[in-house]
Enzyme design. Sequence first.
Site, short mmCIF file in Angstrom:
data_model
loop_
_atom_site.label_atom_id
_atom_site.label_comp_id
_atom_site.label_asym_id
_atom_site.label_seq_id
_atom_site.Cartn_x
_atom_site.Cartn_y
_atom_site.Cartn_z
N CYS A 42 13.98 25.22 -41.89
CA CYS A 42 14.05 26.23 -42.78
C CYS A 42 14.81 27.37 -41.98
CB CYS A 42 12.72 27.11 -42.77
SG CYS A 42 11.38 25.92 -43.65
N THR A 273 -1.44 4.37 -46.93
CA THR A 273 -0.74 3.68 -48.05
C THR A 273 -1.28 2.49 -48.55
OG1 THR A 273 0.70 2.16 -46.64
CG2 THR A 273 1.32 4.35 -46.74
N ALA A 280 1.51 7.50 -44.25
CA ALA A 280 2.73 8.06 -44.45
C ALA A 280 2.48 9.67 -44.81
CB ALA A 280 3.39 7.52 -45.64
N GLY A 282 4.28 13.77 -45.31
CA GLY A 282 5.69 14.67 -45.38
C GLY A 282 6.34 14.72 -46.63
N TYR A 426 -7.59 48.35 -45.01
CA TYR A 426 -6.66 49.41 -45.75
C TYR A 426 -6.24 50.54 -44.62
CZ TYR A 426 -6.16 54.19 -47.50
OH TYR A 426 -5.69 55.47 -48.03
#
Length: 563
Positions: A42, A273, A280, A282, A426
């Site tokens: 990212c 799987t 597996a 991602g 708040y």
Amino acid sequence: MKVVIVGGVAGGATAAARIRRLDEQAEIVVFERSGYISYANCGLPYYIGDVIADPSALTLQTPESFFSRFRVNMKVRHEVTAIHPDKKTVFVKNLETGEVFEESYDKLLLSPGAKPTQPRLPGVGLDRVFTLRTVEDTFRIKEYIRAHHPKSAVLAGGGFIGLELAENLRELGMEVTIVQRPKQLMNPFDPDMAAFIHSEMRRHGVKLVLGRTVEGFVENGSGVDVLLKDEAPLHADMVVLAIGVTPDTALAKEVGLELGIKGSIVVNDRMETSIPDIYAVGDAVQVKHFVTGQDALISLAGPANRQGRIAAGNICGRDSRYPGSQGSSVIKVFNMTAAVTGINETNAKKAGLDVDKVILSPMSHAGYYPGGKLMTMKVVFEKETYRLLGAQIVGYEGVDKRIDVLATAIHAGLNAAELKDLDLAYAPPYSSAKDPVNMAGFMADNIEQGILKQWFLEDLDRLPRDGSVTLLDVRTVGEYSAGHIDGFLHIPVDELRERLDEVERGKPVYMICQSGLRSYIACRILSGYGYEAYNFAGGFRFYDTVTRDRCMAESASACGMDR
């Protein structure tokens, strides 16, 4: 126990560290095809834009640091080329030496991720046509910019990477154009909420060419022509393909794993799987959407990390379950922040759900404290049950805080009306005593009780203009003069009680104000006098932004506004 992990980054590296924390004796080997075992995907656009100056900052771990801390053998530039589940081995190629060898495993974890979607178009392989997915891709783009000083770029695709890269290239002084087939950026958002993103992009000089089909790329002098269907080509010094990603599952297909959407790997909630002892995680796996329960592909770092942790727990004999992905995400768009969680209205309807929504424009913090800024919130929920389905927010401050609260509420199973009961922090610099999330709950509660009746932008063209209904704008004189919708009677809300004789009785009244608050008050006034009153969701500010965006995309004659 020996565990072999194919692929590092979010899922694989997280799983490796978790396995070590659960089992000090396990032998763990990670094979990573690229030169980096754990890096910040990212952050890649921000390195290109010089926001992140040090390239080493992109690398979260090195093979050496990972071995020192966790005693995990990280083999970079090693590609797993075949899996033999009958023998419980994998074949591996050392990409630097060419050596091929066989490695055994007791448990195998696949974390191959996804690869940039590369359409089969002429010119995709040109030197000036790039993709951005790995650190190597990033360095390649950065080096091209340093060496050739391009003045313009076309980005094909308007998702997360496309928008982040557009911002960073603009900050470098480049002319940037985004072109794509969909008519809006950021598909997780509904078109009306995407309009705010479009406005911010245009305000910062990014050109949007939406609803156009790219048909190929051709070298033209020192640049590239982007060929468009039935349109003149776009010319730029460089092109980046940011069309999306496709699960990288060639290995899984070859070994015979069950595959799902776009060739993704089908897993159960334990990340197992269809072949025993192979897991597996991602971007390569198909998951259940937490809200709809339908199969989905959600390529985000947070889910990948959690899946890695869950797979590791099960590999080590525990019983860990993945509840599904919610799609919570946030993006910086120049000065704006846009965030989403759950499903949007468009996809909720596609899923066959009967939905309702509230749209509001609260301040980021108490109005009397300096610096507060408006945000626009859209909260989608199921009719009858009021089950929360999703939320979208665009604004400048406090967006990330509110989307996380709403994401938590969805995960916890709260309904829309129960948002009013949340006890949220708040102080004037941070929020209001009635937090925006509470306000959304108040509105949903009013709908449930029959106190609030709404009408929406999509209803505008269907409203009769034959005098059978009253259209009423209750903003100030100045606001109305600055812009209004044709055909709306104008009576400021504070004058409404004294001017009731101007509002014909026996007719439904459809009202609008700037944000939806004053028109709601007007609805309650009229309801108290026996009128059937409806409040416009989002207010004139929402209407103005969305219709202007549509005008930009279509034609100015479609606006229907008197200015």
